[in-house]
Structures are given as C-alpha cells and as structure tokens.
Scaffold this motif. Structure first.
Motif, PDB file in Angstrom:
ATOM      1  N   GLN A 135       1.451  -3.945  14.139  1.00 53.19           N
ATOM      2  CA  GLN A 135       2.282  -2.747  13.929  1.00 53.19           C
ATOM      3  C   GLN A 135       2.368  -2.406  12.447  1.00 53.19           C
ATOM      4  O   GLN A 135       2.260  -1.252  12.050  1.00 53.19           O
ATOM      5  CB  GLN A 135       3.705  -2.994  14.441  1.00 53.19           C
ATOM      6  CG  GLN A 135       3.854  -2.745  15.914  1.00 53.19           C
ATOM      7  CD  GLN A 135       5.304  -2.984  16.373  1.00 53.19           C
ATOM      8  OE1 GLN A 135       6.193  -3.253  15.568  1.00 53.19           O
ATOM      9  NE2 GLN A 135       5.508  -2.908  17.674  1.00 53.19           N
ATOM     10  N   HIS A 136       2.559  -3.444  11.636  1.00 53.37           N
ATOM     11  CA  HIS A 136       2.684  -3.200  10.202  1.00 53.37           C
ATOM     12  C   HIS A 136       1.399  -2.601   9.641  1.00 53.37           C
ATOM     13  O   HIS A 136       1.444  -1.685   8.822  1.00 53.37           O
ATOM     14  CB  HIS A 136       3.035  -4.493   9.469  1.00 53.37           C
ATOM     15  CG  HIS A 136       4.492  -4.856   9.577  1.00 53.37           C
ATOM     16  ND1 HIS A 136       5.493  -3.938   9.474  1.00 53.37           N
ATOM     17  CD2 HIS A 136       5.107  -6.051   9.762  1.00 53.37           C
ATOM     18  CE1 HIS A 136       6.667  -4.540   9.597  1.00 53.37           C
ATOM     19  NE2 HIS A 136       6.455  -5.829   9.782  1.00 53.37           N
ATOM     20  N   ILE A 137       0.258  -3.109  10.075  1.00 55.58           N
ATOM     21  CA  ILE A 137      -1.014  -2.574   9.577  1.00 55.58           C
ATOM     22  C   ILE A 137      -1.167  -1.113   9.980  1.00 55.58           C
ATOM     23  O   ILE A 137      -1.564  -0.268   9.185  1.00 55.58           O
ATOM     24  CB  ILE A 137      -2.203  -3.417  10.107  1.00 55.58           C
ATOM     25  CG1 ILE A 137      -2.211  -4.776   9.419  1.00 55.58           C
ATOM     26  CG2 ILE A 137      -3.533  -2.689   9.875  1.00 55.58           C
ATOM     27  CD1 ILE A 137      -3.225  -5.746   9.987  1.00 55.58           C
ATOM     28  N   LYS A 138      -0.818  -0.819  11.221  1.00 57.31           N
ATOM     29  CA  LYS A 138      -0.929   0.569  11.661  1.00 57.31           C
ATOM     30  C   LYS A 138      -0.023   1.461  10.814  1.00 57.31           C
ATOM     31  O   LYS A 138      -0.410   2.563  10.434  1.00 57.31           O
ATOM     32  CB  LYS A 138      -0.583   0.676  13.146  1.00 57.31           C
ATOM     33  CG  LYS A 138      -1.665   0.052  14.030  1.00 57.31           C
ATOM     34  CD  LYS A 138      -1.615   0.659  15.410  1.00 57.31           C
ATOM     35  CE  LYS A 138      -1.526  -0.380  16.475  1.00 57.31           C
ATOM     36  NZ  LYS A 138      -1.131   0.096  17.776  1.00 57.31           N
ATOM     37  N   ASP A 139       1.181   0.975  10.526  1.00 59.17           N
ATOM     38  CA  ASP A 139       2.094   1.764   9.690  1.00 59.17           C
ATOM     39  C   ASP A 139       1.545   1.923   8.275  1.00 59.17           C
ATOM     40  O   ASP A 139       1.712   2.974   7.659  1.00 59.17           O
ATOM     41  CB  ASP A 139       3.480   1.121   9.646  1.00 59.17           C
ATOM     42  CG  ASP A 139       4.184   1.215  11.002  1.00 59.17           C
ATOM     43  OD1 ASP A 139       3.738   2.036  11.839  1.00 59.17           O
ATOM     44  OD2 ASP A 139       5.157   0.474  11.223  1.00 59.17           O
ATOM     45  N   ILE A 140       0.897   0.876   7.780  1.00 55.81           N
ATOM     46  CA  ILE A 140       0.319   0.949   6.433  1.00 55.81           C
ATOM     47  C   ILE A 140      -0.755   2.038   6.403  1.00 55.81           C
ATOM     48  O   ILE A 140      -0.828   2.834   5.480  1.00 55.81           O
ATOM     49  CB  ILE A 140      -0.277  -0.419   6.022  1.00 55.81           C
ATOM     50  CG1 ILE A 140       0.837  -1.434   5.774  1.00 55.81           C
ATOM     51  CG2 ILE A 140      -1.162  -0.286   4.781  1.00 55.81           C
ATOM     52  CD1 ILE A 140       0.367  -2.882   5.683  1.00 55.81           C
ATOM     53  N   LEU A 141      -1.547   2.081   7.457  1.00 55.18           N
ATOM     54  CA  LEU A 141      -2.613   3.084   7.502  1.00 55.18           C
ATOM     55  C   LEU A 141      -2.072   4.501   7.625  1.00 55.18           C
ATOM     56  O   LEU A 141      -2.744   5.462   7.279  1.00 55.18           O
ATOM     57  CB  LEU A 141      -3.569   2.782   8.661  1.00 55.18           C
ATOM     58  CG  LEU A 141      -4.580   1.680   8.351  1.00 55.18           C
ATOM     59  CD1 LEU A 141      -5.283   1.220   9.611  1.00 55.18           C
ATOM     60  CD2 LEU A 141      -5.591   2.152   7.320  1.00 55.18           C
ATOM     61  N   GLU A 142      -0.845   4.589   8.121  1.00 57.05           N
ATOM     62  CA  GLU A 142      -0.262   5.919   8.249  1.00 57.05           C
ATOM     63  C   GLU A 142       0.482   6.365   7.001  1.00 57.05           C
ATOM     64  O   GLU A 142       0.791   7.543   6.847  1.00 57.05           O
ATOM     65  CB  GLU A 142       0.658   5.971   9.465  1.00 57.05           C
ATOM     66  CG  GLU A 142       0.009   6.769  10.567  1.00 57.05           C
ATOM     67  CD  GLU A 142       0.495   6.399  11.931  1.00 57.05           C
ATOM     68  OE1 GLU A 142       1.723   6.301  12.119  1.00 57.05           O
ATOM     69  OE2 GLU A 142      -0.358   6.202  12.819  1.00 57.05           O
ATOM     70  N   ALA A 143       0.749   5.401   6.125  1.00 54.65           N
ATOM     71  CA  ALA A 143       1.532   5.726   4.922  1.00 54.65           C
ATOM     72  C   ALA A 143       0.775   6.711   4.055  1.00 54.65           C
ATOM     73  O   ALA A 143      -0.424   6.587   3.874  1.00 54.65           O
ATOM     74  CB  ALA A 143       1.833   4.453   4.147  1.00 54.65           C
ATOM     75  N   ARG A 144       1.527   7.672   3.531  1.00 47.49           N
ATOM     76  CA  ARG A 144       0.897   8.675   2.661  1.00 47.49           C
ATOM     77  C   ARG A 144       1.355   8.438   1.234  1.00 47.49           C
ATOM     78  O   ARG A 144       2.421   7.950   0.989  1.00 47.49           O
ATOM     79  CB  ARG A 144       1.301  10.099   3.082  1.00 47.49           C
ATOM     80  CG  ARG A 144       0.696  10.543   4.402  1.00 47.49           C
ATOM     81  CD  ARG A 144      -0.824  10.729   4.339  1.00 47.49           C
ATOM     82  NE  ARG A 144      -1.405  10.284   5.597  1.00 47.49           N
ATOM     83  CZ  ARG A 144      -2.609   9.733   5.718  1.00 47.49           C
ATOM     84  NH1 ARG A 144      -3.340   9.483   4.667  1.00 47.49           N
ATOM     85  NH2 ARG A 144      -3.069   9.385   6.894  1.00 47.49           N
TER      86      ARG A 144
END
Ligand code: SF4
Ligand code: SF4
Ligand code: SF4
Ligand code: FES
Lengths: 336, 278, 262
Positions: A327-336
């Motif tokens: 989940q954290h990695i997915k959120d990192i990839l979504e961070a702008r």
C-alpha cells in the motif's frame, strides 16, 4: 536442465536419501501455530497449507547471530584462533520462489568488494529445493518486483504441485541435478505439463522501474512522515525480511577466551546510526522508514542491479502496526 | 584460500602519547613481519581498531604512508571500545582491520597549494595528509594549516604543531576559542572561520581540506567559497557510524554511497549531492 | 456509540482543543490500524469494534506525534490505565492529552480532565482474566526445573526484534538497558542466555507498571507468550504489596524488610 515428476509419497524416501547422504534438511515446521524453518528428521514433520513462514529461509545462510572471530588472550598477547563457524551441508526444502530469489540479493551484498566467507560458504553448501506457490494472499507482490509464484531463479530444484499425487520437479542447477541423481528411481520423466495452470495468481501491482525513477525526487517529501506516524520503530520488518542484511558486530567473552559475533540489526532501530557524540543522522522514525524504502528500491537497484525486496509480504504481515509495504509503495507512486 | 575479512592484524602498542586528558595517540607495530612488509595504505584511509572482548571502533590512520613500519591512530575516550583502548598500555596487543575506504588524491594535487582547515579532534585525518605532503614537499606549492580548538588544553599534536610552526615552508595558524586561551598563549583567539577569513589564503591553484565538527564546517564553507574555492576543490571526510568498514553492515549507507567503501573522502560537490544523513 | 465517538473527535478538532485524534481505522487484511486524524471531516474514518485493541498510548511519547500538537486518544480501560501510569511517571501531564474514553461496555466517556479519567479507571479493579490466572497458576505449579526449561524453550526463539518493547507504551526510554554497553548489562545476540537476560530485564522494568494490555504479545511475530512473565509479576505484586497508592516501585517504606533498599 530437465523436468521430472516425483510422487508425493516418494518425498519421505527422498528426505531419507538426502539425510543419508550426510546433509541436514531445513524445512517449514509448525510449532504452537507458528511456521518457521527448522531442522527436520523426516518428511512428515514438514508443515503444509501455509502461505509463508514467519521468518524467511535467509537464516540458512545468514543466521540471527554467528561467530566471525575467535580469540584468546594470554597476558599482553592475543591469539586468533580458527573460528568454529563452518558451513553444514544443507538442503533447504520448501523455499518459496520469492525467498529463493532473495538469496541473490544476499549473495550480491556479501560477494562484492570484500567477499564474506561465512555467507559465501553457507550459500555454496546449501541446496535449495523450491516450492512453487499455489496460494497467495493480499500481502504477496512477487510479480511486481520481478518474481513469480513459479519462478525458478535461486532454486536448485523447483517443485510445483501439479495434481493430488505428483509434483513437477524442475532441475535448475547441478546441485539440483545431484539431488535427483541421488535417488533417480523416485523421479519419472515429465510429459507436457502446463505448470502455470497450477500456480497462484499474483497480479502485478506497480512498476518497479517507475518506482526507482521516482524515489530520488521524493526524498524531501512529507509523505514519509505521514506514512510512518504509526510505525513504532521495531525490527520486525527487517528481521522477517529475506533480503535485509544489515548487521551489528558484538564481542562476547568467557574469561580469557572470546568470540566476535555478527548479529542481525535493523535500520528501523533508533540506535542504528547514532554517533557516540549523540548526533543521529536519522534521528526520527520517518527518516528511518524512508531509508528502508530508499535502500531497497532506489539505492540497491543502482548498486546491485536488483531491488532489495522480493515481494514476499512478510514485513506487512509481521508489522505490529500494519505498515503495509505494498500500500505504501502504491501511495508513493501516486505522490505528486 | 579465501580469507576472513573480519580477521584483524594483531598490533603491538609501541608508543602512547597523551594529547589531551581524553585524547590519545597510539603508535602500532605489526606483530608479524610478513604482515608489516605487505601492508600499505594511502592518506585518508581508516580502519577498525579492536580491543578483544570489547569490540571494534572506527577511526582514521593518522600517520603518513611515507613513514613505514608502523601506523598511528588518535582517538578520544568516548564509548565502550575507546575507553577500553585508552586503558591499554605500551606493549599490549590490539587488533586492526584495514586499510579501508578511498583516499585523498594527493597525486592529482602535484604543483598545487594545500589549505588545511580543521578543528578539535578532526586534525588526525588531516595530519596524515599533512605529513604525507611535507614528506613530498617539492610536489606542492604553499601549505597552509588553520587549526582551532576549544582551548589550549584541547589542542592535539602539540609537539608537531611547534615543529610545523618552525618550518619556513609551512604557514600554520593555531587558534583557540575565546575564553580557551592561557595567560602565555601567543596565538590568535577566535573561531576557525573568522581566523581563516582574516588569513585569507589564496585559492589560486589550490585545494582546501576541511574537517571538523558540523558547526565549524557549516560556518567555514561560505568563507572558503568567498575565497574562491569551488565545491569540487574542497575535500572532507565523513564520519558516519560504522561497524564493518567494508560495505556490508549497512550502517554507514547514505544515498547510493557507503561512507566506508565509497568514502570517507568526499568533495563538497559530492557531499552536496548526498541526502543530509551524515 | 460510534457516531458519538466520531462527533467527539470532530468537536475536539474543530474547536481547536486538540490538533490530532489518535484512534482506530480500517487496516489491511481485516486488521485495524492506528489513525492520526487531523481534520474534522476525517473523523468519519474512525472505527471502534473488538479488533480495536492496540494500546494507542504508545504514541503519546513518540517525538513525531508530539510535534503535531496536543492529541486526543481513543482509550479503552487498559489505555486509560497506561495514561494514568504515564502521569505517575511524569511522561504525560494534565492538559497535555485529551482522552476519548471507552467504557468496558463500549460507551463513550467524557472526561473534563485526566484527573477524572484517573479516578474513573482507578475504580475498575485491575485483575487478570480467568484464562490468564489459570496460565499463571500453571506456571506456579511447575517445579523450578520445569519452569526453567519452560522459559528456555519459550524464549529460545526470540529474535530480539524488540517489537514487544516498541509496542509497549511504558517502554518509552530513549536508550533501553539492552542498548547500554558501559557496562553491557544484557548481551546483544539472540542466543539462549541473551534472550533470558533480555526478557527478565524487560519484565522487571515493567514490574508494578505493566497494565496488561497485551500489546507486547500481539506485536511478537513469533507469538511468544512473554506477557506471562508480566502477568506473574502482576499477581505477585497484588499479593505482596496489595493496594499501593501509586505503584509498587514508587512505594517506599522505611521499615522494608529487605535491607538492599536502605
Ligand atoms: S514498519 Fe512495522 S515492523 Fe517495521 S519498524 Fe515500523 S513498526 Fe516495526
Ligand atoms: S521488504 Fe517486505 S515484502 Fe519485500 S522482501 Fe522484505 S519482507 Fe518481503
Ligand atoms: S517481539 Fe518477540 S521476537 Fe521480538 S524481541 Fe519481543 S519476544 Fe523477541
Ligand atoms: S560500516 Fe558497514 S556498511 Fe559501512
């Protein structure tokens, strides 16, 4: 190198052959509901029906603690003695493809620059009998980090359950070949087997290269603090991780004799980078959490040519506060 | 046969110098002749020094590679191992693993001037370079050393400071912080950046070597920059916490570097690229 | 009661009384996790059910959480006991923390201050459950030799990941005794002796302080029943010290029969 099949009922005999060939066998065993790699005397002791062992197979080559020096003092002199830490010929049975893959990360770290004989010799004297995954859970993400539930990388012999009675046995290396040839009568030629049909479905969830590319720019992002607010800074994630290799060095003495030990350590611990002066370059948990992700997904790919994560999901399962790495990695990839 | 990379050389303490009440210099000699003969290192490298039964501690080799047959190290009594080290006596055996890490590129500096700026217990890594340069004096133009300590008592290598001071081919400025002077102190009083600014050494054809406590580094960098030193021409050593010294234990990892194997010597151009975790 | 808890969180945030509400939210794989609610609108993410047992008081001493400003914390009885203990130990002071209390029958409790929370929780008897008592009794019935072997076996698997310590709100020391090396009180490697030293030390340091929230046990990836040690100590303290006013380690009597203390 060849494909064979072996009947489930023949595994007992195979274990027997391996043992009488002078090798110890480590395999997943259950004790009080917890499944861990342990030494087994015979096949029936091996646990079944689990997704993952709590700790990984890394302990076979990088134990929790091990002797790296032995010494004794006599007056003002010191004698360095032969260390007692010698590899035991070992077969590790039931290694998941993700764990098998992690051995190459461990190998890369301990072989480069200054080869570490303790890890190297253990890897050399270990034969890996992999076991493909027929089940997975929501924490698994091997396919997102270059692995697969039936990946042969890192195994010497890979078993895949293809029906009630049989395993497909893929011979990957000479070590695997020598297991098969120690008991040729137990193996039959495999016909045409559609192995993929028998494997767990693990969907790809993110792009590893994309992650590696994005991370450097996110170093100063507030997301690390947000994600790690609930992290309590234990070492559970590192200790269960098959590809975490950081360690501490400690001396122990008994009178004039002593040993120097390598012990697992974790970048999640506050003391890990603490200077004697009191200065700590990673003084808060968010910086330590960032280091965990950066090291595995940004620094190691550059340095070793491989990510420091094989997607086994252990850290997420073991974390007492539900820090879910996927989940954290997915959120990192979504961070702008 | 492959060797155990964690196995130290056994070294005999040949000489102990008490630099300050809590800082000591050891001269260490190999106990085995073949090891002494095959051992070599370069300026800037470090090692793991061990007291058997207590553990290992990391510090630089403070002597110059031009001086053969021994190495020297200077350390402050602070943690478990350095306290145990300080309790050793002349003739005792300790362990040494090394040399590790990269080096100051002295051979690239031929024909240049060298400016050393340092404070307190950070002189040892530069002392190695200073002696190395002095032993090859013809290779370099001006050699300037600005060294500061909290008080006169905290100055290390007092004998050598006097020796450098007496040499016509070295310009040495030793300063102590305000309040740290003694009645017979004849040198300047003031912080290193201020004293350096006043001395204003030329940056033409020159490299600067800057080692000291973080606050000193922070305040000295702008001064060097004003003098015309570019980040590529200012060198330092990073002092991350280390255990293995050989890029395995993970402790000294900063960004894509391990300070132990890719450092400890960095230019500020490189340091500026690093995550601020040192 | 869920609605009431959320409303309370909203009120505390929108009135500016607190800047963060530490509560529970949905996690992964049917787990729950700690949430740090900063905006009133996010309060609807808070949940409360039987899975919500983590002792959230662990965050009250965490530097990065403290830096967010004054927190409110969703607190069942063990969490309230922890806050009371942290007050005894001068880690939390009146006014620093607001409590959204949850009674044993899951009612939301209003406390004007920590003092009233402490009064409330003091009135609830501090006892082990029947199962816990039975486990302690089983331990007590063992011979010394059996007990020694039992603990050697149970603790031998410990990896010293310190998840138990880190999850414990009362293990807030910046430098734990296991990390002190001058002298090295506890050996670092996770071998048999090192593990015994570590766990005895841990349990002794929690004597009279442990609130039996169970987080250490839940945190352990190996499911080691290490809280049996603290439960035994709770039993002993109740037997030997009875109703100490504050907590046993703080109770000093000049006529103590042990002379080491004088
Ligand atoms: S992520 Fe979880 S397991 Fe890892 S240090 Fe934080 S709390 Fe411990
Ligand atoms: S980081 Fe987590 S998911 Fe990746 S290999 Fe390690 S334990 Fe497995
Ligand atoms: S959580 Fe478990 S394995 Fe980790 S230190 Fe505590 S008892 Fe040992
Ligand atoms: S000191 Fe171990 S990796 Fe640098």
């Amino acid at each position: 190198m060849g494909k064979k099949t072996i009947n489930v009922d023949s595994l007992g005999e195979l274990f027997h052959k391996i043992k009488s060939g002078g090798k110890r066998i480590l395999a997943p065993v259950e004790k009080d509901g917890v499944i861990l790699f342990g030494e087994v005397a015979s096949y029936p002791e091996v646990a079944t029906g689990y997704i993952q062992t709590v700790f990984s197979a890394k302990e076979a080559v990088l134990p929790r603690f091990e002797e790296i020096l032995r010494f004794s003092s006599e007056g003002r002199d010191v004698v360095i003695e032969e260390e007692s830490n010698k590899p035991v010929p070992t077969v590790v049975f039931g290694v998941r493809p993700c764990d098998a893959k992690s051995l190459s990360v461990i190998k890369a770290v301990f072989e480069r620059d200054y080869p570490d004989i303790f890890v190297q010799s253990k890897i050399d004297s270990t034969t890996v009998i992999g076991l493909s995954c027929v089940n997975s859970d929501e924490y698994c993400f091997c396919t997102s980090v270059g692995g697969a539930p039936g990946d042969t990388a890192g195994s010497d012999l890979l078993l895949t359950r293809i029906n009630d009675a049989n395993y497909l046995a893929e011979i990957i290396t000479e070590k695997g070949e020598s297991i098969v040839s120690s008991a040729p009568e137990l193996f039959s030629e495999a016909g045409n087997v559609d192995k993929d049909r028998h494997l767990a479905q693990v969907n790809r969830q993110f792009d590893l290269d994309e992650l590696e590319k994005r991370l450097p720019a996110l170093f100063e992002s507030p997301l690390w603090a947000g994600q790690s607010l609930r992290c309590i800074g234990c070492g559970a994630c590192s200790f269960v991780c098959p590809s975490c290799t950081c360690f501490d060095i400690q001396d122990e003495t008994d009178g004039a004799r002593g040993i120097r030990l390598r012990c697992w350590d974790s970048c999640g611990f506050a003391q890990f980078t603490l200077h004697t002066s009191g200065h700590n370059p990673r003084g808060v948990q968010s910086k330590r959490w960032r280091q965990r992700i950066m090291h595995k997904f940004s620094y190691q790919p550059g340095e070793l040519g491989t990510a420091g994560c094989v997607g086994c999901g252990r850290c997420s399962r073991a974390c007492p506060v539900d820090m879910n790495i996927l989940q954290h990695i997915k959120d990192i990839l979504e961070a702008r | 046969m492959e060797t155990n990379v964690y196995k130290p050389y056994l070294m005999r303490i040949a000489e102990i110098t008490e630099e300050t009440p809590d800082v000591r210099t050891f001269r260490l000699e190999f106990t085995k002749e073949d090891e002494a003969a095959s051992f070599s290192y370069k300026a800037g490298q470090f090692g793991e020094y061990s007291v058997f039964g207590e553990g290992e501690s990391t510090f630089c080799i403070a002597s110059s590679p031009t001086r053969k047959g021994y190495i020297e190290c200077t350390f402050r009594k602070a943690g478990r191992v350095t306290k145990a080290l300080a309790a050793r006596e002349k003739g005792d055996t300790i362990g040494f693993r090394g040399p590790y890490g990269n080096t100051f590129p002295l051979s690239d500096w031929k024909g240049k001037s060298l400016l050393f700026v340092t404070g307190g217990i950070a002189l040892p890594p530069l002392r190695c370079v200073i002696w190395n340069a002095l032993d090859l004096r013809d290779n370099f133009k001006d050699i300037t050393i600005v060294y500061g300590a909290r008080s006169v008592q905290d100055l290390v290598y007092k004998k050598e400071l006097a020796e450098w001071d007496a040499r016509p081919d070295v310009k040495l400025i030793t300063t102590v912080d305000p309040g740290g002077e003694t009645t017979d102190w004849k040198g300047p009083v003031g912080f290193v950046p201020t004293v350096l600014e006043k001395a204003s050494p030329s940056s033409a054809d020159s490299v600067a070597l800057l080692c000291g406590p973080p606050i000193m580094i922070k305040l000295t960098l702008p001064v060097l920059s004003n003098l015309g030193f570019s980040p590529e021409n200012i060198y330092t050593t990073l002092e991350n916490r280390m255990k293995c010294g050989i890029g395995k234990c993970g402790r000294c990892n900063v960004g894509k570097y391990f300070v132990c194997k890719d450092g400890p010597v960095f230019t500020f151009a490189q340091v500026n690229e690093l995550p601020p975790e040192y | 009661m869920l609605a009431k808890m959320r409303q309370k969180a909203k009120d505390l945030l929108s009135s500016g009384v607190v800047s963060t509400v530490i509560g529970y939210g949905e996690g992964s794989g049917n787990r729950v996790r700690a949430l740090f609610i900063r905006k009133p609108d996010d309060a609807d993410k808070l949940i409360l059910d039987e899975r919500c047992v983590q002792n959230l008081a662990v965050y009250l001493t965490k530097r990065e959480v403290r830096a967010l400003g004054r927190p409110a914390v969703v607190a069942r009885v063990p969490v309230m006991r922890t806050i009371q203990q942290l007050m005894f130990e001068k880690q939390v002071a009146e006014g620093e923390v607001a409590v959204i209390g949850i009674s044993p029958d899951s009612q939301v409790l209003d406390f004007p201050d920590l003092k009233s929370m402490a009064e409330y929780v003091s009135a609830i008897p501090f006892e082990l459950s029947a199962d816990e008592k039975a486990a302690v009794e089983k331990l007590e019935k063992m011979t010394a030799g059996e007990r020694w072997n039992f603990w050697l076996d149970v603790l031998s698997g410990c990896s010293k990941c310190y998840a138990c310590r880190q999850s414990c709100p009362l293990c807030y020391c910046e430098r734990c005794t296991v990390e002190c090396n001058q002298p090295q009180w506890v050996s670092v490697p996770s071998h048999g002796l090192g593990n015994l030293e570590w766990h005895i030390m841990r349990a002794m340091h929690l004597a009279g302080r442990c609130v039996n929230c169970g987080d250490c046990f839940r945190a352990c990836p190996l499911e080691i029943p290490l809280n049996l040690l603290t439960q035994k100590i709770i039993t002993d303290i109740a037997d030997k010290f009875g109703g100490a006013d504050e907590y046993a380690l703080n109770a000093f009597k000049p006529d103590d029969k042990e002379d080491f203390i004088r």
